[in-house]
Every structure is written in structure tokens, then in C-alpha cells.
Design an enzyme around this catalytic site. Structure first.
Site, PDB file in Angstrom:
ATOM      1  N   LYS A   1       1.175   4.345  -2.827  1.00  0.00           N
ATOM      2  CA  LYS A   1       0.753   5.567  -2.438  1.00  0.00           C
ATOM      3  C   LYS A   1       1.840   6.421  -2.699  1.00  0.00           C
ATOM      4  O   LYS A   1       1.763   7.867  -2.840  1.00  0.00           O
ATOM      5  CB  LYS A   1       0.231   5.760  -0.974  1.00  0.00           C
ATOM      6  CG  LYS A   1      -1.062   5.131  -0.891  1.00  0.00           C
ATOM      7  CD  LYS A   1      -2.414   5.468  -1.667  1.00  0.00           C
ATOM      8  CE  LYS A   1      -3.470   4.984  -1.338  1.00  0.00           C
ATOM      9  NZ  LYS A   1      -4.529   5.701  -2.281  1.00  0.00           N
TER      10      LYS A   1
ATOM     11  N   TYR B   1       0.869  -0.964   0.110  1.00  0.00           N
ATOM     12  CA  TYR B   1       0.070   0.081  -0.065  1.00  0.00           C
ATOM     13  C   TYR B   1       0.985   1.346   0.024  1.00  0.00           C
ATOM     14  O   TYR B   1       0.708   2.093  -0.570  1.00  0.00           O
ATOM     15  CB  TYR B   1      -0.918  -0.089   1.161  1.00  0.00           C
ATOM     16  CG  TYR B   1      -1.820   0.863   1.510  1.00  0.00           C
ATOM     17  CD1 TYR B   1      -3.045   1.169   0.632  1.00  0.00           C
ATOM     18  CD2 TYR B   1      -1.687   2.016   2.246  1.00  0.00           C
ATOM     19  CE1 TYR B   1      -3.918   2.293   0.727  1.00  0.00           C
ATOM     20  CE2 TYR B   1      -2.450   3.106   2.409  1.00  0.00           C
ATOM     21  CZ  TYR B   1      -3.820   3.274   1.809  1.00  0.00           C
ATOM     22  OH  TYR B   1      -4.526   4.202   1.795  1.00  0.00           O
TER      23      TYR B   1
HETATM   24  P1  NAP Z   1     -13.484   2.558   1.350  1.00  0.00           P
HETATM   25  O1  NAP Z   1     -14.376   3.098   2.196  1.00  0.00           O
HETATM   26  O2  NAP Z   1     -12.903   1.083   1.270  1.00  0.00           O
HETATM   27  O3  NAP Z   1     -13.851   2.912  -0.058  1.00  0.00           O
HETATM   28  C1  NAP Z   1     -13.472   2.296  -1.326  1.00  0.00           C
HETATM   29  C2  NAP Z   1     -14.033   2.879  -2.745  1.00  0.00           C
HETATM   30  O4  NAP Z   1     -13.236   2.301  -3.740  1.00  0.00           O
HETATM   31  C3  NAP Z   1     -15.049   2.179  -2.949  1.00  0.00           C
HETATM   32  O5  NAP Z   1     -16.118   3.065  -3.343  1.00  0.00           O
HETATM   33  C4  NAP Z   1     -15.043   1.077  -3.815  1.00  0.00           C
HETATM   34  O6  NAP Z   1     -16.137   0.895  -4.606  1.00  0.00           O
HETATM   35  C5  NAP Z   1     -14.087   1.880  -4.573  1.00  0.00           C
HETATM   36  N1  NAP Z   1     -12.939   0.711  -5.275  1.00  0.00           N
HETATM   37  C6  NAP Z   1     -12.417  -0.164  -4.749  1.00  0.00           C
HETATM   38  N2  NAP Z   1     -11.698  -0.952  -5.858  1.00  0.00           N
HETATM   39  C7  NAP Z   1     -11.956  -0.344  -6.874  1.00  0.00           C
HETATM   40  C8  NAP Z   1     -11.633  -0.582  -8.459  1.00  0.00           C
HETATM   41  N3  NAP Z   1     -10.939  -1.421  -8.558  1.00  0.00           N
HETATM   42  N4  NAP Z   1     -12.266   0.185  -9.169  1.00  0.00           N
HETATM   43  C9  NAP Z   1     -13.072   1.127  -8.716  1.00  0.00           C
HETATM   44  N5  NAP Z   1     -13.515   1.385  -7.630  1.00  0.00           N
HETATM   45  C10 NAP Z   1     -12.855   0.606  -6.722  1.00  0.00           C
HETATM   46  O7  NAP Z   1     -12.168   3.669   1.139  1.00  0.00           O
HETATM   47  P2  NAP Z   1     -11.807   4.938   1.829  1.00  0.00           P
HETATM   48  O8  NAP Z   1     -11.024   4.722   3.148  1.00  0.00           O
HETATM   49  O9  NAP Z   1     -12.853   5.654   1.619  1.00  0.00           O
HETATM   50  O10 NAP Z   1     -10.489   5.405   0.976  1.00  0.00           O
HETATM   51  C11 NAP Z   1     -10.546   6.305  -0.418  1.00  0.00           C
HETATM   52  C12 NAP Z   1      -9.177   6.350  -0.521  1.00  0.00           C
HETATM   53  O11 NAP Z   1      -8.403   7.278   0.360  1.00  0.00           O
HETATM   54  C13 NAP Z   1      -8.304   5.415  -0.974  1.00  0.00           C
HETATM   55  O12 NAP Z   1      -7.408   5.604  -2.122  1.00  0.00           O
HETATM   56  C14 NAP Z   1      -7.535   5.009   0.421  1.00  0.00           C
HETATM   57  O13 NAP Z   1      -6.138   4.313  -0.012  1.00  0.00           O
HETATM   58  C15 NAP Z   1      -7.200   6.501   0.830  1.00  0.00           C
HETATM   59  N6  NAP Z   1      -6.694   6.671   1.975  1.00  0.00           N
HETATM   60  C16 NAP Z   1      -7.882   6.431   3.060  1.00  0.00           C
HETATM   61  C17 NAP Z   1      -7.306   6.609   4.108  1.00  0.00           C
HETATM   62  C18 NAP Z   1      -8.475   6.262   5.305  1.00  0.00           C
HETATM   63  O14 NAP Z   1      -8.009   6.303   6.671  1.00  0.00           O
HETATM   64  N7  NAP Z   1      -9.670   5.857   5.218  1.00  0.00           N
HETATM   65  C19 NAP Z   1      -6.208   7.264   4.948  1.00  0.00           C
HETATM   66  C20 NAP Z   1      -5.354   7.457   3.689  1.00  0.00           C
HETATM   67  C21 NAP Z   1      -5.646   7.352   2.281  1.00  0.00           C
HETATM   68  P3  NAP Z   1     -17.569  -0.390  -4.162  1.00  0.00           P
HETATM   69  O15 NAP Z   1     -18.251   0.277  -3.198  1.00  0.00           O
HETATM   70  O16 NAP Z   1     -17.902  -0.718  -5.625  1.00  0.00           O
HETATM   71  O17 NAP Z   1     -16.542  -1.566  -3.569  1.00  0.00           O
END
Ligand code: NAP
Length: 248
Positions: A160, A156
Site C-alpha cells: 500500500k 500489506y
Molecule cells: P473485500 O471485501 O475482501 O473485497 C475484495 C474484492 O477484491 C473482491 O471484489 C474480490 O473479488 C477482489 N479481488 C481480490 N483479489 C483479486 C484479484 N487478484 N483480481 C481481481 N479482483 C480481486 O475487500 P475490501 O475491504 O472491500 O477492500 C477493498 C480495497 O480497499 C482493498 O484494496 C483493500 O486493501 C482496501 N482497504 C480496505 C480497508 C478496510 O478496512 N476494508 C482499509 C484500507 C484499505 P471476488 O469477489 O471475486 O473474490
């Protein structure tokens, strides 16, 4: 006055979590939105309805961003259905956490494929229309893990951090044509992605954050809306941590 009035944005992975909040905030600021999901059609449809309630147009597009042709079709559909594209937010991301000692090759490949190759796929599809119109905003969602590293996240964090090098390079390529490329690096934001972290780990993480609390999905959305706005037209190639001070 809404800062994104008349604009069209495509937000990958916007059926849930941070992507959903970004889509809603951009719509709140006046943009029409293409929602993207890979599995969760019902949740994506719900976000479309919420955006329509705000008075903006929205569509939902099923596509695996890691698949080159699906990503291209998604970008083409967004432009066809909503008329043009001004803002691309690469938010879709996955984790497959494991100590490197035990990480399987497919855990490595799956994360790099969605998180990094996905960004290559969508940017390449969107840059032609952006070049033609001599404008465009690309905002890539990285992570503090890409800045600081994290135990169990070699795959990951590599994806990133790779996204940051990619974004700075693309910012240099596209700057002369009036297109900006920036990165937002969230800290710990409670979503489905990290719902399995136990209370002990959560308390430990919180103790490392100068603001002593986790962020909310809206905190990321506000930063993205700013970078997408006209007011940010002289900002490109930056990495903006939104992490309560964690990575400083
Ligand atoms: P999440 O709640 O798991 O949501 C993931 C989203 O990505 C969902 O809409 C999912 O669609 C979609 N997705 C997954 N695989 C995909 C693919 N192959 N093609 C298209 N869509 C896809 O994640 P989140 O926490 O909101 O994270 C969003 C972003 O922020 C990510 O890039 C993550 O790495 C980054 N981030 C998050 C955090 C954190 O603490 N949450 C921290 C740093 C960075 P479905 O609903 O259809 O599965």
C-alpha cells in the site's frame, strides 16, 4: 445533475465491499461501469443488475489483476464493450496478515502481486487509451496501513505504501497529458476483508480513531466519485485519507 454523466469507469475488485460501493456511487453519478472480480461471478452479476436498475450500462469482467495479460484483456474488453474508458479505480486487494517472523515467502509474494503489481498491470493497459484521448482519471485505493504501518502487515503495508510512490510518479509522468492520478487511503471499514478481527481488537482500533467510529464503504465511494469528477481536475498526486482522523 449527475457529475459523471457520459463517463465510463472500470473498478477492480468490485463484486464486494468497498469496490462494490464505489461502482454503485459512480453509476449513481451517471457513469457506465465495468465490474471486475476474480472468483465471485454471482456477486459481480448482482452488482451489474443493481447498476442497470440505476439506468446505467454495466458489464462484469473476470480477471486476476495480478496477471499482466488478464489485466490487459480486462481493460481492452471494458473499452470494446462500453465504447471508451475515462476512470480507472484500482481497488482489488488482499491481505495475508502474519508477523514477519512467521510470514511465508508466498504470503509476501501473493500480497505484492495483487495489491501492487496489479496496479502496474492495469495502469499500463489503461494509459495508452488515456494518452490518446488526452484525458483520464486513475484512483488507487491504498490504506492507512501504508501510511502508518500495522503489526502483522509488513507485506500489506509495503504494497500500500508502494502504491503511493507509484501513483505520485505516474501523476508526474501523465500530468502534462491531462491525466490525473490520486490515492484514497481508507481507515478501518468493516467488510469481508477484516471480518475475522475479534471484538477486543475492534474496540482497540476504535479507541485510536478521533471520530470514534469505523467508516462505511460509502465514505470511500464518495471520495472516489469526487476525485473522478470534473471538479477535481486540478488535483493530482494527492493521498486522501478517509479514516476518521486515524492517520493524522
Ligand atoms: P473485500 O471485501 O475482501 O473485497 C475484495 C474484492 O477484491 C473482491 O471484489 C474480490 O473479488 C477482489 N479481488 C481480490 N483479489 C483479486 C484479484 N487478484 N483480481 C481481481 N479482483 C480481486 O475487500 P475490501 O475491504 O472491500 O477492500 C477493498 C480495497 O480497499 C482493498 O484494496 C483493500 O486493501 C482496501 N482497504 C480496505 C480497508 C478496510 O478496512 N476494508 C482499509 C484500507 C484499505 P471476488 O469477489 O471475486 O473474490
Amino acid at each position: 445533475m449527475a457529475i459523471l454523466s457520459g463517463k465510463v469507469a472500470l473498478v477492480t475488485g468490485s463484486s464486494r465491499g468497498i469496490g462494490r460501493a464505489i461502482a454503485l456511487e459512480l453509476a449513481h453519478q451517471g457513469a457506465d461501469i465495468a465490474i471486475n472480480y476474480v472468483h465471485n461471478a454471482i456477486a459481480a452479476t448482482e452488482v451489474v443488475r443493481e447498476i442497470e436498475t440505476l439506468g446505467q450500462r454495466a458489464i462484469s469482467l473476470e480477471a486476476d489483476v495480478g496477471d499482466f495479460s488478464q489485466a490487459k484483456t480486462m481493460v481492452d474488453c471494458a473499452i470494446k464493450e462500453l465504447g471508451h474508458l475515462d476512470i480507472l479505480v484500482n481497488n482489488a486487494g488482499i491481505t495475508r496478515d502474519m508477523l514477519l517472523m512467521r510470514m511465508r515467502e508466498d504470503d509476501w509474494e501473493a500480497v505484492l502481486r495483487v495489491n501492487l503489481k496489479g496496479v502496474f498491470n492495469t495502469c499500463q493497459a489503461a494509459m495508452r487509451p488515456f494518452l490518446r484521448q488526452r484525458s483520464g482519471r486513475i484512483i488507487n485505493i491504498s490504506s492507512v496501513s501504508g501510511l502508518m504501518g500495522q503489526v502483522g502487515q509488513t507485506n500489506y503495508a509495503a504494497s500500500k505504501a508502494g502504491m503511493i510512490g507509484f501513483s505520485k510518479s505516474l501523476a508526474r509522468e501523465l500530468g502534462p497529458r491531462g491525466i490525473t492520478v490520486n490515492v484514497v487511503a481508507p481507515g478501518f471499514i468493516p467488510t469481508d476483508l477484516n471480518a475475522d478481527l475479534d471484538a477486543e481488537m475492534q474496540a482497540h482500533l476504535k479507541s485510536l480513531i478521533p471520530l470514534a467510529r469505523f467508516g462505511a464503504v460509502e465514505d470511500i465511494a464518495y471520495a472516489v466519485a469526487f476525485l473522478a469528477s470534473a471538479q477535481a481536475h486540478y488535483i493530482t498526486g494527492v493521498v486522501l485519507p478517509v479514516d476518521g482522523g486515524l492517520s493524522m
